[in-house]
Scaffold this motif. Structure first.
Motif, PDB file in Angstrom:
ATOM      1  N   GLY A  42      -7.405  -3.375  11.263  1.00 30.88           N
ATOM      2  CA  GLY A  42      -8.394  -3.611  10.203  1.00 30.88           C
ATOM      3  C   GLY A  42      -7.738  -4.112   8.927  1.00 30.88           C
ATOM      4  N   PRO A  43      -8.571  -4.486   7.942  1.00 29.47           N
ATOM      5  CA  PRO A  43      -8.026  -5.094   6.727  1.00 29.47           C
ATOM      6  C   PRO A  43      -7.170  -4.136   5.894  1.00 29.47           C
ATOM      7  CG  PRO A  43     -10.384  -4.643   6.480  1.00 29.47           C
ATOM      8  CD  PRO A  43     -10.032  -4.388   7.922  1.00 29.47           C
ATOM      9  N   HIS A  44      -7.486  -2.828   5.925  1.00 30.49           N
ATOM     10  CA  HIS A  44      -6.785  -1.896   5.034  1.00 30.49           C
ATOM     11  C   HIS A  44      -5.333  -1.721   5.466  1.00 30.49           C
ATOM     12  CE1 HIS A  44     -10.777  -1.309   3.621  1.00 30.49           C
ATOM     13  NE2 HIS A  44     -11.164  -0.628   4.691  1.00 30.49           N
ATOM     14  N   PHE A  45      -5.158  -1.353   6.721  1.00 29.49           N
ATOM     15  CA  PHE A  45      -3.777  -1.144   7.156  1.00 29.49           C
ATOM     16  C   PHE A  45      -2.998  -2.457   7.214  1.00 29.49           C
ATOM     17  CE2 PHE A  45      -0.243  -0.920  10.031  1.00 29.49           C
ATOM     18  CZ  PHE A  45       0.486   0.094   9.421  1.00 29.49           C
ATOM     19  N   ARG A  49       0.714  -3.114   5.738  1.00 32.02           N
ATOM     20  CA  ARG A  49       1.840  -3.576   6.553  1.00 32.02           C
ATOM     21  C   ARG A  49       2.444  -4.856   5.965  1.00 32.02           C
ATOM     22  NH1 ARG A  49       4.700  -6.472   9.822  1.00 32.02           N
ATOM     23  NH2 ARG A  49       3.678  -8.129   8.668  1.00 32.02           N
ATOM     24  N   ASP A  50       1.558  -5.786   5.597  1.00 29.54           N
ATOM     25  CA  ASP A  50       2.047  -7.045   5.026  1.00 29.54           C
ATOM     26  C   ASP A  50       2.791  -6.796   3.715  1.00 29.54           C
ATOM     27  OD1 ASP A  50       0.852  -8.255   7.165  1.00 29.54           O
ATOM     28  OD2 ASP A  50      -0.814  -9.135   6.033  1.00 29.54           O
ATOM     29  N   GLU A  51       2.243  -5.881   2.911  1.00 25.19           N
ATOM     30  CA  GLU A  51       2.878  -5.555   1.632  1.00 25.19           C
ATOM     31  C   GLU A  51       4.252  -4.929   1.860  1.00 25.19           C
ATOM     32  OE1 GLU A  51       0.239  -4.222  -1.809  1.00 25.19           O
ATOM     33  OE2 GLU A  51       1.231  -2.362  -1.220  1.00 25.19           O
ATOM     34  N   ALA A  52       4.334  -4.046   2.859  1.00 23.87           N
ATOM     35  CA  ALA A  52       5.618  -3.399   3.164  1.00 23.87           C
ATOM     36  C   ALA A  52       6.653  -4.456   3.548  1.00 23.87           C
ATOM     37  CB  ALA A  52       5.451  -2.375   4.288  1.00 23.87           C
ATOM     38  N   GLU A  53       6.251  -5.386   4.389  1.00 22.65           N
ATOM     39  CA  GLU A  53       7.203  -6.424   4.801  1.00 22.65           C
ATOM     40  C   GLU A  53       7.620  -7.285   3.600  1.00 22.65           C
ATOM     41  OE1 GLU A  53       6.245  -8.904   8.204  1.00 22.65           O
ATOM     42  OE2 GLU A  53       7.617 -10.463   7.479  1.00 22.65           O
ATOM     43  N   ALA A  54       6.637  -7.664   2.787  1.00 16.78           N
ATOM     44  CA  ALA A  54       6.946  -8.513   1.632  1.00 16.78           C
ATOM     45  C   ALA A  54       7.896  -7.791   0.673  1.00 16.78           C
ATOM     46  CB  ALA A  54       5.653  -8.905   0.919  1.00 16.78           C
ATOM     47  N   THR A 246       1.467   4.152  11.829  1.00  6.95           N
ATOM     48  CA  THR A 246       0.824   3.748  10.570  1.00  6.95           C
ATOM     49  C   THR A 246       1.204   4.652   9.396  1.00  6.95           C
ATOM     50  OG1 THR A 246      -1.185   4.962  11.203  1.00  6.95           O
ATOM     51  CG2 THR A 246      -1.134   2.609  11.702  1.00  6.95           C
ATOM     52  N   PHE A 247       1.313   5.956   9.655  1.00  9.91           N
ATOM     53  CA  PHE A 247       1.652   6.848   8.534  1.00  9.91           C
ATOM     54  C   PHE A 247       3.040   6.520   7.983  1.00  9.91           C
ATOM     55  CE2 PHE A 247       3.386  10.775   6.684  1.00  9.91           C
ATOM     56  CZ  PHE A 247       2.430  10.997   5.701  1.00  9.91           C
ATOM     57  N   ALA A 248       3.986   6.346   8.892  1.00  7.53           N
ATOM     58  CA  ALA A 248       5.364   6.106   8.458  1.00  7.53           C
ATOM     59  C   ALA A 248       5.479   4.775   7.702  1.00  7.53           C
ATOM     60  CB  ALA A 248       6.305   6.142   9.658  1.00  7.53           C
ATOM     61  N   ILE A 249       4.745   3.768   8.160  1.00  2.52           N
ATOM     62  CA  ILE A 249       4.800   2.462   7.486  1.00  2.52           C
ATOM     63  C   ILE A 249       4.137   2.550   6.105  1.00  2.52           C
ATOM     64  CG2 ILE A 249       3.976   0.062   7.588  1.00  2.52           C
ATOM     65  CD1 ILE A 249       4.308   0.286  10.691  1.00  2.52           C
ATOM     66  N   TYR A 250       3.033   3.257   6.043  1.00  7.47           N
ATOM     67  CA  TYR A 250       2.323   3.481   4.768  1.00  7.47           C
ATOM     68  C   TYR A 250       3.242   4.161   3.749  1.00  7.47           C
ATOM     69  CZ  TYR A 250      -0.763   6.644   1.962  1.00  7.47           C
ATOM     70  OH  TYR A 250      -1.359   7.388   0.993  1.00  7.47           O
ATOM     71  N   VAL A 251       3.924   5.210   4.175  1.00 13.99           N
ATOM     72  CA  VAL A 251       4.805   5.929   3.239  1.00 13.99           C
ATOM     73  C   VAL A 251       6.026   5.068   2.889  1.00 13.99           C
ATOM     74  CG1 VAL A 251       6.159   8.017   2.810  1.00 13.99           C
ATOM     75  CG2 VAL A 251       3.998   8.171   4.076  1.00 13.99           C
ATOM     76  N   ALA A 252       6.561   4.360   3.879  1.00 16.44           N
ATOM     77  CA  ALA A 252       7.716   3.485   3.584  1.00 16.44           C
ATOM     78  C   ALA A 252       7.329   2.447   2.535  1.00 16.44           C
ATOM     79  CB  ALA A 252       8.207   2.803   4.861  1.00 16.44           C
ATOM     80  N   ASN A 253       6.127   1.925   2.629  1.00 17.70           N
ATOM     81  CA  ASN A 253       5.677   0.947   1.636  1.00 17.70           C
ATOM     82  C   ASN A 253       5.653   1.558   0.227  1.00 17.70           C
ATOM     83  OD1 ASN A 253       4.532  -1.515   0.625  1.00 17.70           O
ATOM     84  ND2 ASN A 253       2.524  -0.527   0.642  1.00 17.70           N
ATOM     85  N   LEU A 254       5.242   2.818   0.136  1.00 17.73           N
ATOM     86  CA  LEU A 254       5.243   3.483  -1.179  1.00 17.73           C
ATOM     87  C   LEU A 254       6.683   3.715  -1.663  1.00 17.73           C
ATOM     88  CD1 LEU A 254       2.391   6.141  -0.696  1.00 17.73           C
ATOM     89  CD2 LEU A 254       2.236   3.866  -1.733  1.00 17.73           C
ATOM     90  N   ALA A 257       7.852   0.517  -3.127  1.00 17.73           N
ATOM     91  CA  ALA A 257       7.293   0.319  -4.468  1.00 17.73           C
ATOM     92  C   ALA A 257       8.046   1.185  -5.485  1.00 17.73           C
ATOM     93  CB  ALA A 257       5.803   0.654  -4.466  1.00 17.73           C
ATOM     94  N   TRP A 258       8.350   2.409  -5.086  1.00 14.20           N
ATOM     95  CA  TRP A 258       9.121   3.306  -5.958  1.00 14.20           C
ATOM     96  C   TRP A 258      10.492   2.709  -6.272  1.00 14.20           C
ATOM     97  CZ3 TRP A 258      13.767   5.824  -4.786  1.00 14.20           C
ATOM     98  CH2 TRP A 258      14.185   6.793  -5.718  1.00 14.20           C
ATOM     99  N   LEU A 259      11.108   2.134  -5.232  1.00 10.81           N
ATOM    100  CA  LEU A 259      12.424   1.525  -5.408  1.00 10.81           C
ATOM    101  C   LEU A 259      12.351   0.324  -6.360  1.00 10.81           C
ATOM    102  CD1 LEU A 259      15.264   2.011  -4.401  1.00 10.81           C
ATOM    103  CD2 LEU A 259      14.709   0.718  -2.333  1.00 10.81           C
ATOM    104  N   GLU A 260      11.288  -0.463  -6.230  1.00  8.60           N
ATOM    105  CA  GLU A 260      11.077  -1.577  -7.171  1.00  8.60           C
ATOM    106  C   GLU A 260      11.002  -1.038  -8.591  1.00  8.60           C
ATOM    107  OE1 GLU A 260       7.459  -3.393  -5.862  1.00  8.60           O
ATOM    108  OE2 GLU A 260       8.448  -4.562  -4.283  1.00  8.60           O
TER     109      GLU A 260
END
Ligand code: PLP
Length: 366
Positions: A42-45, A49-54, A246-254, A257-260
């Motif tokens: 779906g669009p949310h996840f 995922r795309d944001e995490a990769e970027a 999905t949970f692990a990818i969601y948290v990795a993305n955060l 962002a924290w690292l940024e």
């Protein structure tokens, strides 16, 4: 109350990330459910995922001809998956610098006959007790190898090395297990054919394994490779050949962002260097403690150390635990203590550990 958690993995995560997960868990961005209750297609996840990769591409300056994959099975599955995808009936070189590269070597050795290929030991520092990386003149590299495998941070033995120029000079693709130091410092991705890392050390929760791989290397997997283990198939499907973690990818993305927000990997490297220097300085200055890794190869992430009076081990662990300094017991292979001081370990945690080391030594040194 949050403690200072020196666990090697799964390991401490940035507190703001945990707080955000907590806030978003019942209602993610107003959708009325958490992100881990909706379709991965779906669009949310998909957006996450795309944001995490970027973000990961940005943080590590990953070139476009490299795929970024979010896989499962941990770094341990990569020991097999690398060989299944890259060996191609040829020969692969393995350099053993500690427990993890040894495991990778043994797994590849076990699989090589079935894959119709060969695996060679191109260097080992076992004789030194895994207290350093090999010198260039100790390596026996095959210039025709399919790849050469290294572990650039040995989580158990506390050996870190990135001076890979002698290996890179052969032109053979370097495959690196970076499980316990990916994102702790800048790296030159171009120097590698493939980088892999289980997330639960320095990146996020257990369950997702990051693979960064040059696309021209992945088009010829062993014919028996299961689809989900084919890098090319995962790359063609945005790592969603099946349901991703999905949970692990969601948290990795955060965490990305924290690292940024910390200023990126160059900025966190400055902090990591300072944290490690403080801790090694205390270990070296106080006669009660000892770290045997040769100075140029001491890991900034995983700091194993021993008490010269081992009869004090239990007391050390008991008192440090009571002081809120948790999980300092060393890996059973090497004994003693180990402090893992990943990106998410605040500098105050290292300062508290250093103060404890001094205090304990003052009370227990005759
Ligand atoms: C932890 C670790 C592994 C194993 O990771 P799993 O996710 O448990 O398979 C492999 N290599 C290194 C360097 C590690 O630190």
């Amino acid at each position: 109350m949050r403690v200072f958690n020196f666990s090697a993995g799964p390991a401490t995560l940035p507190q703001p990330v945990l707080e955000q997960v907590q806030r978003e868990l019942l209602d993610w961005h107003g959708i009325g459910s958490s992100l881990i209750e909706v379709s991965h297609r779906g669009p949310h996840f998909s957006a996450v995922r795309d944001e995490a990769e970027a973000r990961l591409r940005q943080l590590l300056a990953i070139p476009d001809d490299y795929a970024v994959l979010f896989l499962q099975g941990g770094a341990t599955l990569q020991f097999a998956q690398v060989a299944m995808n890259l060996l191609r009936g040829g020969s692969a070189d393995y350099i053993v610098t500690g427990a993890w590269s040894q495991k990778a070597y043994r797994e590849a050795l076990r699989l090589a006959p079935a894959l119709g290929g060969k695996v060679r030991l191109a260097g080992s520092t076992e004789e030194s007790g895994f207290t350093r990386a090999p010198r260039a003149d100790e390596l026996d590299l095959d210039p025709n190898a399919s790849y050469v495998h290294v572990c650039t941070n040995e989580t158990i033995h506390g050996v870190e090395w990135l001076d890979l120029d002698a290996i890179a000079a052969t032109g053979v693709p370097i495959v690196a297990d970076m499980s316990s130091h990916l994102l702790s410092r800048p790296i030159d991705v171009r120097q590698f054919g493939l980088i892999y890392a289980g997330a639960q050390k320095n990146v996020g929760p257990a369950g997702v394994t990051i693979v960064i791989v040059r696309r021209d290397l992945i088009n010829d997997p062993w014919v028996g490779t299961p689809s989900v283990m084919q890098y090319a198939a995962q790359d063609a499907n945005q790592s969603m050949l099946n349901t991703p973690p999905t949970f692990a990818i969601y948290v990795a993305n955060l965490v990305f962002a924290w690292l940024e927000a910390q200023g990126g990997v160059a900025a966190i490297e400055t902090v990591n260097r300072r944290k490690a220097e403080k801790l090694y300085a205390a270990i070296d200055a106080l006669p009660l403690y000892e770290n045997r890794v040769e100075v140029p190869w001491r890991s900034r992430m995983n700091v194993p150390f021993r008490l010269r009076d081992e009869s004090l081990n239990e007391r050390f662990l008991h008192e440090s635990d009571a002081a809120g300094l948790k999980y300092l017991k060393g890996h059973k292979m090497v004994g003693g203590m180990r402090a893992s001081i990943y990106n998410a370990m605040p500098e105050e945690g290292v300062d508290a550990l250093v103060a404890f080391l001094h205090d304990f030594a003052a009370r227990h040194t005759a």
